[in-house]
Design an enzyme around this catalytic site. Sequence first.
Site, short mmCIF file in Angstrom:
data_model
loop_
_atom_site.label_atom_id
_atom_site.label_comp_id
_atom_site.label_asym_id
_atom_site.label_seq_id
_atom_site.Cartn_x
_atom_site.Cartn_y
_atom_site.Cartn_z
N ASN A 1 18.16 -8.94 6.37
CA ASN A 1 16.74 -8.94 5.90
C ASN A 1 16.05 -10.22 6.22
O ASN A 1 16.57 -11.27 6.16
CB ASN A 1 16.80 -8.75 4.44
CG ASN A 1 16.80 -7.42 3.88
OD1 ASN A 1 17.23 -6.50 4.63
ND2 ASN A 1 16.22 -6.94 2.58
N ASP B 1 12.48 3.33 2.58
CA ASP B 1 11.83 3.64 3.50
C ASP B 1 12.33 2.97 4.88
O ASP B 1 12.17 3.61 5.94
CB ASP B 1 10.25 2.96 3.27
CG ASP B 1 10.46 1.54 2.91
OD1 ASP B 1 11.74 0.87 2.96
OD2 ASP B 1 9.58 0.79 2.51
N THR B 2 13.34 2.19 4.77
CA THR B 2 14.15 1.65 5.80
C THR B 2 14.94 2.83 6.69
O THR B 2 15.24 2.96 7.80
CB THR B 2 14.83 0.37 5.58
OG1 THR B 2 13.86 -0.68 5.10
CG2 THR B 2 15.19 -0.21 7.18
N SER C 1 0.68 -1.18 -0.10
CA SER C 1 0.12 -0.13 0.14
C SER C 1 0.74 1.05 -0.01
O SER C 1 1.85 1.22 0.23
CB SER C 1 -0.87 -0.03 1.16
OG SER C 1 -0.18 0.15 2.41
#
Length: 488
Positions: free
Chosen positions: A302, A242-243, A17
């Site tokens: 990750n 975004d991290t 999203s």
Amino acid sequence: MSEHLTTFAAVDLGASSGRVMVGRVGRDTLELHQAHRFRNRPVHLPEGLRWDILALYTGVLDGLRAAGAAAGGRLASVGVDSWAVDYGLLDAAGALLGNPVHYRDSRTEGAAEKVWASVPAERLYATTGIQYAPFNTLYQLTAARDTPQLASAERLLLIPDLLTYWLTGEAGTELTNASTTQLIDPRTRDWAHPLAAALGIDLGLFAPLRHPGDPAGHLLPAALEATGLTGPVPVTAVASHDTASAVAAVPAAHGERFAYVCTGTWSLAGLELDAPVLGEDSRTANFTNELGIDGTVRYLRNIMGLWLLQECVREWGDPNMSALLRDAAAVPALRSVVDASDPAFLAPGGMPQRIADACRATGQPVPTTPAETTRCILDSLALAHRTAIEDAQRLSGQTVDTVHIVGGGARNELLCQLTADACGLPVVAGPAEASALGNVLVQARAQVLVGDRSDMRALLSRTQRLVRYEPQPGRASWDAAAARIAAP
């Protein structure tokens, strides 16, 4: 006298999203409100899995219109962050050459072996410090070699840079996201030119590097018309991975020795360092050295993350999550665990069965109900968080006293408590909207409304809801669970 607040818009795109958030910043105020949320639905085309980038851009414009309406038509700045590694190709006229390929597309199968034939994996890691993942941009470009799109391309823009280009008409490559391409040297914080030359990759495709806080242009007249905003509206380069934005929003105290877990579709667990760790032990442990704000390195692993649960929930028909988590909490702890970093869980579809198969293969009880599968997932994620944080400390020589969980998983009380139990360390959970808050704070810092990284984090600590979880006894049980999935 009331405090003067400045309003920013943070475009924050995740793998499932996107949303546009309105941030209001003052000396002792940091408020965040959702202006618009929209789905990010990849499309299965005959040629493979693709991002619907035009739908995402439409969602961004709709979100900026809603943000402007909430701010009286004026915004001090806009910033864009998203997931990493994927990109769009532009021709000489700046037109997009096809929909960007999704990182879960199968085109990179065998690409790593082609790269390693020219540059061994050991040299690749010693140069870039980026962990092996089959979807890294380097492998995507290798897989795309000799395709008509790449042959026709004059410019390559990573996803947040592509959207920024459409908003402003100015092209740049933001550094924190560029570091995930496996083409940046983390010591120089510049392109690894000898590596790219050895692999036949044209770094001229990339626009000039930008740093978080750099100006990225102003909204074009067409964007102003589409959003109803009153110009000029500057766009600021934020920590566009975004991290990187999420780690910038970890509310750690000055001098605190902390680890972080950024939770969402992925779990990114690790430490904030001043220099990369490029040794062979680090490579074989599959740690990555991605770049953060202020010259920092995000040293992390990750982990598949809540993707495991998201895929199960989708197959179960979207059950009530509160009830599901309540039932999962009643399932005996550590009954069954799986390796949450196993590539076998990367592809979509059939997740409950794949988790059951993994438990069966290791001789553990096979979860048969949604509650049992959910508990298996959350126990497994907590165990993966513990392993990553312990390995990061061992490899970097930096010890920690606290674990900060930020992102959507900070709302999952069971996951937070299990992570505290597994690590044997207190967990501070929150903020849940870390990526958007980090995005806003970098914009605010560019306008000298907040100070350095410590000042940003102090403001977060004063203004955001944080929950502390103390570890419960039982470390031996976690040790035994780890041994079960480590056994051949």
